[in-house]
Design a protein around this motif. Structure first.
Motif, PDB file in Angstrom:
ATOM      1  N   ARG A   1      81.565  64.081  40.706  1.00 51.45           N
ATOM      2  CA  ARG A   1      81.593  64.141  42.173  1.00 51.45           C
ATOM      3  C   ARG A   1      80.252  63.581  42.656  1.00 51.45           C
ATOM      4  O   ARG A   1      79.193  64.032  42.192  1.00 51.45           O
ATOM      5  CB  ARG A   1      81.769  65.594  42.623  1.00 51.45           C
ATOM      6  CG  ARG A   1      81.783  65.769  44.106  1.00 51.45           C
ATOM      7  CD  ARG A   1      83.087  65.384  44.757  1.00 51.45           C
ATOM      8  NE  ARG A   1      84.114  66.407  44.584  1.00 51.45           N
ATOM      9  CZ  ARG A   1      85.384  66.231  44.927  1.00 51.45           C
ATOM     10  NH1 ARG A   1      85.809  65.053  45.419  1.00 51.45           N
ATOM     11  NH2 ARG A   1      86.260  67.198  44.773  1.00 51.45           N
ATOM     12  N   ALA A   2      80.299  62.595  43.536  1.00 46.93           N
ATOM     13  CA  ALA A   2      79.065  61.911  43.943  1.00 46.93           C
ATOM     14  C   ALA A   2      78.087  62.862  44.617  1.00 46.93           C
ATOM     15  O   ALA A   2      78.457  63.630  45.503  1.00 46.93           O
ATOM     16  CB  ALA A   2      79.401  60.771  44.899  1.00 46.93           C
ATOM     17  N   ASN A   3      76.836  62.813  44.178  1.00 46.71           N
ATOM     18  CA  ASN A   3      75.742  63.417  44.918  1.00 46.71           C
ATOM     19  C   ASN A   3      75.272  62.313  45.870  1.00 46.71           C
ATOM     20  O   ASN A   3      74.973  61.200  45.408  1.00 46.71           O
ATOM     21  CB  ASN A   3      74.634  63.795  43.930  1.00 46.71           C
ATOM     22  CG  ASN A   3      73.454  64.437  44.612  1.00 46.71           C
ATOM     23  OD1 ASN A   3      73.191  64.183  45.788  1.00 46.71           O
ATOM     24  ND2 ASN A   3      72.739  65.264  43.872  1.00 46.71           N
ATOM     25  N   PRO A   4      75.206  62.580  47.194  1.00 50.20           N
ATOM     26  CA  PRO A   4      74.824  61.505  48.120  1.00 50.20           C
ATOM     27  C   PRO A   4      73.507  60.828  47.721  1.00 50.20           C
ATOM     28  O   PRO A   4      73.324  59.628  47.947  1.00 50.20           O
ATOM     29  CB  PRO A   4      74.706  62.212  49.468  1.00 50.20           C
ATOM     30  CG  PRO A   4      75.524  63.469  49.325  1.00 50.20           C
ATOM     31  CD  PRO A   4      75.506  63.840  47.875  1.00 50.20           C
TER      32      PRO A   4
ATOM     33  N   LEU B   1      77.068  65.735  41.478  1.00 48.64           N
ATOM     34  CA  LEU B   1      76.973  67.161  41.763  1.00 48.64           C
ATOM     35  C   LEU B   1      77.422  67.928  40.512  1.00 48.64           C
ATOM     36  O   LEU B   1      78.263  67.426  39.749  1.00 48.64           O
ATOM     37  CB  LEU B   1      77.872  67.517  42.956  1.00 48.64           C
ATOM     38  CG  LEU B   1      77.469  66.837  44.281  1.00 48.64           C
ATOM     39  CD1 LEU B   1      78.515  67.126  45.367  1.00 48.64           C
ATOM     40  CD2 LEU B   1      76.089  67.307  44.739  1.00 48.64           C
ATOM     41  N   PRO B   2      76.882  69.145  40.300  1.00 50.58           N
ATOM     42  CA  PRO B   2      77.285  69.907  39.115  1.00 50.58           C
ATOM     43  C   PRO B   2      78.668  70.528  39.302  1.00 50.58           C
ATOM     44  O   PRO B   2      78.823  71.719  39.538  1.00 50.58           O
ATOM     45  CB  PRO B   2      76.190  70.985  39.002  1.00 50.58           C
ATOM     46  CG  PRO B   2      75.645  71.118  40.374  1.00 50.58           C
ATOM     47  CD  PRO B   2      75.861  69.829  41.110  1.00 50.58           C
ATOM     48  N   GLU B   3      79.667  69.684  39.215  1.00 53.69           N
ATOM     49  CA  GLU B   3      81.049  70.101  39.505  1.00 53.69           C
ATOM     50  C   GLU B   3      81.958  69.416  38.488  1.00 53.69           C
ATOM     51  O   GLU B   3      81.786  68.219  38.231  1.00 53.69           O
ATOM     52  CB  GLU B   3      81.373  69.577  40.924  1.00 53.69           C
ATOM     53  CG  GLU B   3      82.661  70.052  41.502  1.00 53.69           C
ATOM     54  CD  GLU B   3      82.952  69.319  42.830  1.00 53.69           C
ATOM     55  OE1 GLU B   3      84.041  68.753  42.942  1.00 53.69           O
ATOM     56  OE2 GLU B   3      82.098  69.303  43.728  1.00 53.69           O
ATOM     57  N   PRO B   4      82.902  70.151  37.908  1.00 53.04           N
ATOM     58  CA  PRO B   4      83.765  69.467  36.925  1.00 53.04           C
ATOM     59  C   PRO B   4      84.754  68.515  37.596  1.00 53.04           C
ATOM     60  O   PRO B   4      85.044  68.658  38.791  1.00 53.04           O
ATOM     61  CB  PRO B   4      84.512  70.617  36.240  1.00 53.04           C
ATOM     62  CG  PRO B   4      84.459  71.752  37.200  1.00 53.04           C
ATOM     63  CD  PRO B   4      83.257  71.577  38.079  1.00 53.04           C
TER      64      PRO B   4
ATOM     65  N   TYR C   1      86.624  60.847  43.455  1.00 54.89           N
ATOM     66  CA  TYR C   1      85.460  61.033  42.586  1.00 54.89           C
ATOM     67  C   TYR C   1      84.730  59.695  42.430  1.00 54.89           C
ATOM     68  O   TYR C   1      85.182  58.673  42.952  1.00 54.89           O
ATOM     69  CB  TYR C   1      85.887  61.614  41.239  1.00 54.89           C
ATOM     70  CG  TYR C   1      86.346  63.052  41.364  1.00 54.89           C
ATOM     71  CD1 TYR C   1      85.460  64.098  41.195  1.00 54.89           C
ATOM     72  CD2 TYR C   1      87.671  63.349  41.702  1.00 54.89           C
ATOM     73  CE1 TYR C   1      85.873  65.413  41.341  1.00 54.89           C
ATOM     74  CE2 TYR C   1      88.090  64.660  41.848  1.00 54.89           C
ATOM     75  CZ  TYR C   1      87.186  65.693  41.669  1.00 54.89           C
ATOM     76  OH  TYR C   1      87.597  66.993  41.824  1.00 54.89           O
ATOM     77  N   ALA C   2      83.613  59.742  41.715  1.00 54.43           N
ATOM     78  CA  ALA C   2      82.783  58.536  41.622  1.00 54.43           C
ATOM     79  C   ALA C   2      82.513  58.169  40.176  1.00 54.43           C
ATOM     80  O   ALA C   2      82.698  58.994  39.261  1.00 54.43           O
ATOM     81  CB  ALA C   2      81.462  58.784  42.343  1.00 54.43           C
ATOM     82  N   THR C   3      82.056  56.933  39.991  1.00 49.95           N
ATOM     83  CA  THR C   3      81.769  56.427  38.634  1.00 49.95           C
ATOM     84  C   THR C   3      80.482  55.611  38.641  1.00 49.95           C
ATOM     85  O   THR C   3      80.016  55.183  39.707  1.00 49.95           O
ATOM     86  CB  THR C   3      82.894  55.482  38.143  1.00 49.95           C
ATOM     87  OG1 THR C   3      83.078  54.446  39.115  1.00 49.95           O
ATOM     88  CG2 THR C   3      84.206  56.215  37.904  1.00 49.95           C
TER      89      THR C   3
END
Ligand SMILES: Cc1cc2nc3c(=O)[nH]c(=O)nc-3n(C[C@H](O)[C@H](O)[C@H](O)COP(=O)(O)O)c2cc1C
Length: 232
Positions: free
Chosen positions: A210-213, A17-20, A177-179
């Protein structure tokens, strides 16, 4: 998050997601990375957080334009150095000295065994000599079977840095958060972007965000544990 929740919820996410990602989240995960077990405690890693926009753009290209790299809030490059063992050994010995002195066994290990492991001489002459000697002695008793070349040292270092990568990824997961770990990149270009020389090895590039589903491409797929787990 509980350790097992972090392990079980972590997925490789290819779209973010476009989120810092707050800097504290990254810093905490980096601290966890540096706590990874590592060969002889020589801590051969160097980890780069790519924050310059130009380098970031070039990194996405070097990562073969993978969506994980293109959409990540942060990109980190986990590398190893084949030559920092001398410097780090000096720091370790100094720290041991300051904390009351090191036992002879430890001093012998760092002063004699470690150079034997890491030094290979001109055209790998020492490496070949070690291989021959250890192969002969190894007929009669257990001996270390390497590293006997620069390539084998790289394998030792990559194991260590991969453990730092895993600590980092689990610490990111534990913070929500995700990687995505990546080996799909052009290491020559990555090294050029980061200004790294031939003593550096690029082990993994890790995307964070942040993961986009939509970035989870399917259910977690693992094969039958019977294929992999043995009791002997
Ligand atoms: C060393 C390594 C390199 C990987 N390289 C890539 C990569 O370049 N691109 C990618 O999309 N995933 C990459 N992955 C992620 C794997 O595809 C993923 O871990 C695997 O499919 C299992 O899925 P999971 O991580 O969601 O459990 C890599 C994983 C590892 C450990």
């Amino acid at each position: 998050m509980d350790f097992f929740d972090a392990v079980e919820s972590r997925r490789s996410v290819r779209k973010y997601l476009p989120e810092p990602v707050p800097r504290e989240v990254i810093d905490r995960a980096l601290s966890a990375a540096l706590l990874a077990p590592n060969s002889s405690n020589l801590q051969p890693w160097e980890i780069f957080l790519v924050s310059s926009p130009e380098k970031r753009g070039a990194m996405v290209t070097a990562c073969l334009d993978q969506t994980a790299a293109a959409t990540a809030a942060e990109l980190l490059v986990f590398t190893a150095r084949t030559d920092t063992w001398r410097r780090n050994r000096a720091y370790l010995l100094k720290a041991l000295q300051e904390s009351g002195g090191a036992p002879d066994m430890i001093l012998k290990y760092y002063n004699e065994i470690v150079p034997l492991m890491y030094a290979h001489g001109w055209l790998n002459a020492l490496g070949w000599l070690k291989k021959i000697v250890f192969s002969i002695v190894g007929i009669f008793r257990p001996v270390p079977r390497g590293p006997f070349s620069n390539a084998e040292v790289k394998s030792v270092l990559s194991k260590t840095v991969a453990l730092a990568c895993q600590n980092f990824m689990l610490a990111i997961a534990a913070q929500g958060y995700a990687t995505c770990p990546m080996e799909g990149f052009d290491p020559c270009r990555v090294k050029k972007i980061l200004g790294l020389g031939r003593k550096s090895i690029v082990v993994m590039v890790i995307a964070v965000g942040r993961a986009n589903p939509e970035g989870i491409y399917g259910p977690r797929l693992r094969l039958d544990p019977e294929l992999f787990l043995f009791e002997v």
